[in-house]
Design a protein around this motif. Structure first.
Motif, PDB file in Angstrom:
ATOM      1  N   SER A  29      29.662 -48.106   7.568  1.00  0.00           N
ATOM      2  CA  SER A  29      28.807 -49.263   7.852  1.00  0.00           C
ATOM      3  C   SER A  29      29.491 -50.268   8.764  1.00  0.00           C
ATOM      4  N   GLU A  30      30.796 -50.414   8.619  1.00  0.00           N
ATOM      5  CA  GLU A  30      31.516 -51.382   9.448  1.00  0.00           C
ATOM      6  C   GLU A  30      31.549 -50.950  10.902  1.00  0.00           C
ATOM      7  N   THR A  31      31.927 -49.683  11.159  1.00  0.00           N
ATOM      8  CA  THR A  31      32.020 -49.211  12.547  1.00  0.00           C
ATOM      9  C   THR A  31      30.628 -49.074  13.167  1.00  0.00           C
ATOM     10  N   LEU A  32      29.649 -48.654  12.370  1.00  0.00           N
ATOM     11  CA  LEU A  32      28.286 -48.555  12.896  1.00  0.00           C
ATOM     12  C   LEU A  32      27.745 -49.941  13.252  1.00  0.00           C
ATOM     13  N   GLY A  33      28.117 -50.952  12.463  1.00  0.00           N
ATOM     14  CA  GLY A  33      27.722 -52.319  12.787  1.00  0.00           C
ATOM     15  C   GLY A  33      28.343 -52.772  14.093  1.00  0.00           C
ATOM     16  N   LYS A  34      29.609 -52.409  14.300  1.00  0.00           N
ATOM     17  CA  LYS A  34      30.279 -52.752  15.548  1.00  0.00           C
ATOM     18  C   LYS A  34      29.605 -52.043  16.720  1.00  0.00           C
ATOM     19  N   ALA A  35      29.214 -50.780  16.511  1.00  0.00           N
ATOM     20  CA  ALA A  35      28.534 -50.021  17.562  1.00  0.00           C
ATOM     21  C   ALA A  35      27.199 -50.670  17.919  1.00  0.00           C
ATOM     22  N   ARG A  36      26.475 -51.166  16.895  1.00  0.00           N
ATOM     23  CA  ARG A  36      25.189 -51.825  17.166  1.00  0.00           C
ATOM     24  C   ARG A  36      25.389 -53.089  17.995  1.00  0.00           C
ATOM     25  N   ARG A  37      26.439 -53.823  17.691  1.00  0.00           N
ATOM     26  CA  ARG A  37      26.692 -55.057  18.446  1.00  0.00           C
ATOM     27  C   ARG A  37      27.056 -54.737  19.896  1.00  0.00           C
ATOM     28  N   ILE A  38      27.839 -53.663  20.076  1.00  0.00           N
ATOM     29  CA  ILE A  38      28.170 -53.254  21.443  1.00  0.00           C
ATOM     30  C   ILE A  38      26.899 -52.863  22.185  1.00  0.00           C
ATOM     31  N   ARG A  39      26.030 -52.138  21.472  1.00  0.00           N
ATOM     32  CA  ARG A  39      24.784 -51.685  22.120  1.00  0.00           C
ATOM     33  C   ARG A  39      23.948 -52.864  22.572  1.00  0.00           C
ATOM     34  N   VAL A  66      32.472 -42.076  17.753  1.00  0.00           N
ATOM     35  CA  VAL A  66      32.239 -41.964  19.198  1.00  0.00           C
ATOM     36  C   VAL A  66      30.974 -42.736  19.571  1.00  0.00           C
ATOM     37  N   PHE A  67      31.149 -43.768  20.375  1.00  0.00           N
ATOM     38  CA  PHE A  67      30.008 -44.477  20.962  1.00  0.00           C
ATOM     39  C   PHE A  67      29.692 -43.737  22.261  1.00  0.00           C
ATOM     40  N   LEU A  68      28.683 -42.856  22.224  1.00  0.00           N
ATOM     41  CA  LEU A  68      28.355 -41.971  23.345  1.00  0.00           C
ATOM     42  C   LEU A  68      27.181 -42.545  24.129  1.00  0.00           C
ATOM     43  N   MET A  69      27.348 -42.720  25.422  1.00  0.00           N
ATOM     44  CA  MET A  69      26.292 -43.288  26.271  1.00  0.00           C
ATOM     45  C   MET A  69      26.061 -42.400  27.478  1.00  0.00           C
TER      46      MET A  69
END
Length: 409
Positions: free
Chosen positions: A290-300, A360-363
């Motif tokens: 949940s922590e890393t996914l939250g960070k990924a959402r903020r980056i997105r 992995v934040f894949l774009m």
């Protein structure tokens, strides 16, 4: 360009015309009777009669007198506009244009001139017709060419659309008719006759005479196109046609378009290694929780394109952000699976690395289909540019007519 030798028939007006008339028989005088005035230019009965004969041998449908006069008026405006930009033609350019036009009937320039002479169509009539088209094409390209250029991304998108479904390809001829107020009556009269045409030769001749599209220079003929590359309103009609049949009028900005189907064929589908993908991977320590996914959402929320990730990675090791550009078959299987369903600038957070310890934040930055034999990149570019030039040319001739003083005695 320097005009070494003008081949246009001089327009005779004022005192010179009056003096010449006193020395001519009545029949000759009638040839120089004005049938229209375009600003300070005159269109004579002789020019009109010659153009009517010329349109007739081209198989032009509709009211030939009205069409011939309308075309001569338009050519006067086009030539006047070209002169305003000091555009002229060398004699050699006109001769080359005559050769190109004659080649459509599998003739040389001299052979076509001889054939026309047999039915009393003067060599000058052919040359005036060709010269007007050459000048207009050069003027439109000079004025609007830079504004009609397309980007590599636009070409990629067009290729992606044309490559998407494989399958059916079509061979068509197009006619684009302006619908601005000064052309509306003529266009409304022409459309029913054009729709009745079943001969590809007659339809192409009509395109050479009436069409506002740059393709009129080659009789409106288009090259093979994947049906998937066509707008929906064209695609839906073309699919139901047999060769020789014509679509209903399709409305485009300031014009209507009609397409004749010349042929249809099945093309081989795309192979699995059909695209090259550019993608970015930004690694987030801590695994998938949940922590890393939250960070990924903020980056997105902070990034719109892959380039924005450089700012996200500022102050971090370079290896934390990795860009790759690879053919489909060279992309790691798990990454390829994610990319297959993604659109450019879309993000996935389904993957991990380092035994699940790194998210992995894949774009996806972009996807370019590999061109096959049926898709030429330059051809796509030309089609996109021509479509823009059609719109510009139609609007420009409408402005010229609106600003002109046109009088028909």
């Amino acid at each position: 360009m320097k005009l070494s030798s003008r081949i246009f028939v001089p327009l005779i007006a004022g005192l010179s015309l009056l003096l010449a008339a006193t020395l001519m028989p009545a029949s000759a005088q009638n040839q120089f009777t004005p049938v229209a005035y375009v600003n300070d230019k005159v269109i004579t009965r002789y020019e009109l009669e010659q153009r009517i004969k010329f349109l007739e041998i081209l198989g032009t449908p509709g009211d030939l007198k009205a069409e011939a006069l309308d075309r001569l008026i338009e050519e006067r405006l086009q030539r006047e506009a070209a002169e305003g930009f000091n555009l002229t033609l060398e004699t050699e350019q006109i001769f080359a244009g005559v050769e190109e036009f004659a080649a459509r009937a599998n003739l040389t320039g001299p052979q076509l001139i001889d054939e026309l002479a047999k039915i009393d169509i003067a060599q000058q009539t052919l040359r005036d017709f060709v010269a007007a088209g050459l000048l207009w094409r050069e003027l439109v390209q000079g004025l609007f060419g830079p504004r009609s250029q397309v980007t590599e991304d636009e070409i990629d998108r067009a290729i992606a659309q044309s490559s998407g479904s494989g399958g059916i390809q079509v061979l068509m001829t197009e006619i684009v008719l302006p619908t601005t107020p000064e052309f509306a009556e003529r266009t409304n009269a022409l459309v029913p006759d054009i729709q009745k045409l079943r001969s590809t030769t007659a339809f192409s001749s009509a395109a050479s005479q009436y069409s506002a599209a740059p393709s009129k220079a080659r009789g409106g003929r288009l090259d093979w196109l994947p049906i998937s590359s066509l707008p929906n309103q064209i695609r839906s009609q073309i699919l139901g046609l047999k060769p020789g049949e014509v679509t209903a009028p399709i409305t485009v900005p300031n014009a209507v378009a009609l397409f004749q189907l010349r042929d249809k064929r099945e093309a081989a589908g795309q192979e699995s290694n059909s695209f090259t993908a550019e993608y970015a991977q930004f690694y987030i320590s801590g695994g998938r929780n949940s922590e890393t996914l939250g960070k990924a959402r903020r980056i997105r929320e902070d990034v719109d394109t892959c380039d924005d990730l450089y700012g996200v990675n500022k102050g971090n090791p370079d290896e934390q952000l990795v860009f790759e550009t690879l053919p489909e078959n060279d992309i790691p299987a798990d990454v390829r699976k994610e990319l297959t369903s993604m659109d450019p600038n879309e993000v996935s957070t389904a993957l991990t690395r380092n035994n699940g310890q790194t998210l992995v934040f894949l774009m996806l930055c972009g996807r370019t289909p590999e061109l096959n034999e049926d898709i030429a990149r330059q051809q796509i570019r030309t089609q996109l540019v021509n479509a823009r030039l059609v719109s510009f040319a139609s609007g420009y001739i409408s402005e010229l007519r609106a600003d002109a003083v046109i009088r028909i005695p």
